[in-house]
Design an enzyme around this catalytic site. Structure first.
Site, PDB file in Angstrom:
ATOM      1  N   THR A 143       4.376  81.886   6.173  1.00  0.00           N
ATOM      2  CA  THR A 143       3.292  81.173   6.854  1.00  0.00           C
ATOM      3  C   THR A 143       3.384  79.677   6.561  1.00  0.00           C
ATOM      4  O   THR A 143       3.673  79.284   5.425  1.00  0.00           O
ATOM      5  CB  THR A 143       1.885  81.673   6.472  1.00  0.00           C
ATOM      6  OG1 THR A 143       0.922  80.762   7.027  1.00  0.00           O
ATOM      7  CG2 THR A 143       1.643  81.725   4.979  1.00  0.00           C
ATOM      8  N   ASP A 145       0.888  78.017   6.485  1.00  0.00           N
ATOM      9  CA  ASP A 145      -0.383  77.702   5.824  1.00  0.00           C
ATOM     10  C   ASP A 145      -0.248  77.689   4.290  1.00  0.00           C
ATOM     11  O   ASP A 145      -1.075  77.105   3.604  1.00  0.00           O
ATOM     12  CB  ASP A 145      -1.462  78.722   6.209  1.00  0.00           C
ATOM     13  CG  ASP A 145      -1.646  78.827   7.714  1.00  0.00           C
ATOM     14  OD1 ASP A 145      -1.281  77.870   8.420  1.00  0.00           O
ATOM     15  OD2 ASP A 145      -2.141  79.878   8.179  1.00  0.00           O
TER      16      ASP A 145
HETATM   17  O1  F6P Z   1      -1.255  81.085  10.360  1.00  0.00           O
HETATM   18  C1  F6P Z   1      -0.439  80.196  11.051  1.00  0.00           C
HETATM   19  C2  F6P Z   1      -1.209  79.469  12.122  1.00  0.00           C
HETATM   20  O2  F6P Z   1      -0.322  78.557  12.747  1.00  0.00           O
HETATM   21  C3  F6P Z   1      -2.477  78.779  11.657  1.00  0.00           C
HETATM   22  O3  F6P Z   1      -2.238  77.592  10.946  1.00  0.00           O
HETATM   23  C4  F6P Z   1      -3.219  78.626  12.950  1.00  0.00           C
HETATM   24  O4  F6P Z   1      -4.610  78.545  12.739  1.00  0.00           O
HETATM   25  C5  F6P Z   1      -2.874  79.889  13.705  1.00  0.00           C
HETATM   26  O5  F6P Z   1      -1.666  80.379  13.121  1.00  0.00           O
HETATM   27  C6  F6P Z   1      -2.685  79.721  15.181  1.00  0.00           C
HETATM   28  O6  F6P Z   1      -2.453  80.961  15.744  1.00  0.00           O
HETATM   29  P1  F6P Z   1      -1.910  81.176  17.228  1.00  0.00           P
HETATM   30  O7  F6P Z   1      -0.442  80.855  17.232  1.00  0.00           O
HETATM   31  O8  F6P Z   1      -2.187  82.604  17.504  1.00  0.00           O
HETATM   32  O9  F6P Z   1      -2.671  80.230  18.113  1.00  0.00           O
END
Ligand code: F6P
Length: 366
Positions: A143, A145
């Site tokens: 991740t 994050d």
């Molecule tokens: O967990 C990774 C992430 O990029 C987060 O930082 C973000 O909030 C989310 O996924 C976005 O998700 P999606 O790609 O489903 O819009």
């Protein structure tokens, strides 16, 4: 030693830079060191459900050139939980339920002895549940994050920070030309690691993270102080999960078909408007969004991903199933999938990087 002859590898959840280097390291270690066969399962757990049509043979040639490629050559899905799955039956009726047995059958039918799952919380939760059903699973955490408690650093984070810092460098020149405040919104969900690192690396004037509820007046005071010193612009980094004192998250969207339906987003605009009003300086908001997830992985992420992928195969060969590979300090280690799910970490509001940022004049709005 375990009796493993053929393994499968898959990627689930949101993509991030470094997935391909993990796939490469899994495949190369499995083939070159242990003479195993390797199958790639496309589209995460959906591919496991669909079976053979989604299974591809991974040989050395298939992975030789992918270390610098962003995304995942196996594609990904962040919706498909086979323990709670929506599917069509043979009569075309939409049904809902646990179809994990189909995944297990597909592994058995294809002679696959073990599975490496690369993903975040949702993907690893299913990995744990397949492990409970007797499938030999090793998890690899990913991740941007960097909020998984069991491991010190997830791959993808370093690339996301580097990309964001480069973006801030570009925003700085336009901010300065116009004497503006530019508020840059970072991803990161409910953790501020990404915003904090990119804010420090990008020399932001203020960094707003979920772990420190901010007082917008204090942020404005800091910017006004800088303006009074003669600086004519400001860079403010705000994490998508940041909140004002006693306030709420800004939600961009709710995706009902996702295991984690809330999509944060939009706070940069709110903060920009408030700072414009409180400082009298024109302000603009930039949302970096998925730019942070794309592109070629940094050297550090390539190395970390290679270590994760290769070690995952070592664990399989040692029979240490049901574990997730971790980075513990400088060393590779592992932790039971039973313990890692839902265990997220947060930025320490009084930790070293926050303290150093404050010492160098960064406002956290407190
Ligand atoms: O967990 C990774 C992430 O990029 C987060 O930082 C973000 O909030 C989310 O996924 C976005 O998700 P999606 O790609 O489903 O819009």
């Amino acid at each position: 030693m375990s009796e493993i002859k053929k393994i499968a590898v898959m990627t689930g959840g949101g993509d991030c830079p470094g997935l391909n280097p993990v796939i490469r390291a899994v495949t190369k270690t499995a083939i070159m060191k242990y003479r195993l066969e390797v199958v790639g399962i496309k589209h995460g757990y959906r591919g496991l459900y669909l079976g053979e049509e989604e299974f591809i043979n991974l040989d050395i040639e298939a992975v030789d050139e992918i270390i610098a490629k962003g995304g995942t050559i196996l594609y990904s899905s962040n919706k498909d939980n086979l323990f709670d799955y929506t599917y069509e039956d043979e009569n075309g009726n939409t049904c809902h339920g646990d179809v994990s047995h189909v995944g297990v059958e597909n592994l058995e039918k294809n002679g696959i002895d073990a599975l490496v799952v690369i993903g975040g919380d949702g993907t690893l939760t299913s990995g744990r549940d397949f492990s409970r059903k007797g499938v030999k699973v090793i998890g690899v955490p990913k991740t941007i994050d960097n909020d998984l408690a069991a491991t010190d650093t997830t791959f993808g984070f370093d690339t996301a920070v580097s990309t964001a810092v480069e973006a801030i460098d570009r925003l700085r020149t336009t901010a300065e030309s116009h004497g503006r405040i530019i508020v840059v919104e970072a991803m990161g969900r409910y953790a501020g690691f990404l915003a904090l690192s990119m804010g420090v690396g990008g020399a932001a004037d203020a960094i707003l993270i979920p772990e420190i509820e901010y007082d917008i007046q204090k942020v404005a005071d800091k910017l006004n102080e800088n303006f009074a010193r003669g600086k004519n612009y400001a860079i403010v980094v705000v994490a998508e999960g940041a909140k004002p004192l006693g306030g709420e998250h800004v939600v961009d969207d709710v995706r009902e078909d996702s295991p984690d339906p809330i999509r944060l987003g939009g706070i940069a605009k709110v903060v920009a408007k408030q700072l414009e009003a409180l400082t009298g300086h024109e302000a603009r908001a930039t949302v970096l969004g998925h730019i942070q997830r794309g592109g070629t992985p940094t050297a550090n992420d390539r190395i970390l991903s290679t270590r994760y992928g290769s070690y995952a195969v070592e664990l399989l060969m040692q029979g240490k199933f049901g574990n997730m590979v971790t980075l513990d300090g400088r060393n590779m280690s592992y932790e039971s999938l039973e313990n890692v799910i839902g265990a997220n970490k947060a930025v320490d509001p009084n930790g070293e990087l926050v303290t150093i940022a404050e010492a160098t004049g960064v406002s956290f709005g407190r």
